[in-house]
Design a protein around this motif. Structure first.
Motif, mmCIF file in Angstrom:
data_model
loop_
_atom_site.group_PDB
_atom_site.id
_atom_site.type_symbol
_atom_site.label_atom_id
_atom_site.label_comp_id
_atom_site.label_asym_id
_atom_site.label_seq_id
_atom_site.Cartn_x
_atom_site.Cartn_y
_atom_site.Cartn_z
ATOM 1 N N ARG A 1 43.065 38.355 38.019
ATOM 2 C CA ARG A 1 43.116 39.827 38.233
ATOM 3 C C ARG A 1 43.553 40.075 39.632
ATOM 4 O O ARG A 1 44.208 41.101 40.239
ATOM 5 N N LEU A 2 42.530 39.599 40.634
ATOM 6 C CA LEU A 2 42.714 40.024 41.823
ATOM 7 C C LEU A 2 44.100 39.480 42.631
ATOM 8 O O LEU A 2 44.643 40.275 43.187
ATOM 9 N N GLN B 1 32.934 39.302 40.860
ATOM 10 C CA GLN B 1 33.355 38.072 41.006
ATOM 11 C C GLN B 1 32.297 37.206 41.659
ATOM 12 O O GLN B 1 31.916 35.887 41.348
ATOM 13 N N LYS C 1 36.049 46.405 42.861
ATOM 14 C CA LYS C 1 35.258 46.109 41.619
ATOM 15 C C LYS C 1 35.446 44.602 41.493
ATOM 16 O O LYS C 1 34.182 44.120 41.220
ATOM 17 N N CYS C 2 36.655 44.122 41.361
ATOM 18 C CA CYS C 2 36.685 42.871 40.958
ATOM 19 C C CYS C 2 36.118 41.825 41.822
ATOM 20 O O CYS C 2 35.253 40.666 41.587
ATOM 21 N N GLU C 3 36.278 41.986 43.068
ATOM 22 C CA GLU C 3 35.753 40.979 44.017
ATOM 23 C C GLU C 3 34.024 41.245 44.074
ATOM 24 O O GLU C 3 33.433 40.046 44.250
ATOM 25 N N LEU D 1 38.870 36.886 36.877
ATOM 26 C CA LEU D 1 38.665 37.756 37.988
ATOM 27 C C LEU D 1 39.548 37.466 39.291
ATOM 28 O O LEU D 1 40.314 38.208 39.797
ATOM 29 N N SER D 2 39.532 36.119 39.412
ATOM 30 C CA SER D 2 40.784 35.595 40.631
ATOM 31 C C SER D 2 41.871 36.058 39.944
ATOM 32 O O SER D 2 42.933 36.262 40.952
ATOM 33 N N HIS E 1 34.970 33.791 33.877
ATOM 34 C CA HIS E 1 34.596 35.200 34.236
ATOM 35 C C HIS E 1 35.405 34.952 35.715
ATOM 36 O O HIS E 1 36.159 35.713 36.107
ATOM 37 N N ILE F 1 40.077 48.837 42.116
ATOM 38 C CA ILE F 1 39.850 47.728 41.149
ATOM 39 C C ILE F 1 39.771 46.747 41.946
ATOM 40 O O ILE F 1 38.943 45.666 41.644
#
Length: 63
Positions: free
Chosen positions: A43-44, A27, A22-24, A40-41, A36, A19
């Protein structure tokens, strides 16, 4: 907190790492300040905390 086996923790760590990866990557597609990018920040940050806690649990489980 429930007790989890080393295998369960290791599988969870793999999922969290996936995860994070994928987020990095996602982003990078959005400019800073974009909603967005901010989502994402956040979530990270949560995933990094999760990763740290899982790694700590694995270490304690081994000892």
């Amino acid at each position: 907190m429930d007790k989890y086996s080393r295998e369960e923790l290791t599988a969870a760590l793999r999922a969290v790492n996936s995860i994070i990866n994928k987020c990095e990557k996602a982003q990078e597609k959005f400019p800073e300040g974009n909603s967005h990018h901010t989502l994402l920040s956040n979530r990270l940050k949560a995933m990094y905390i999760s990763k740290s806690l899982i790694e700590e649990a694995i270490t304690k489980n081994i000892l």
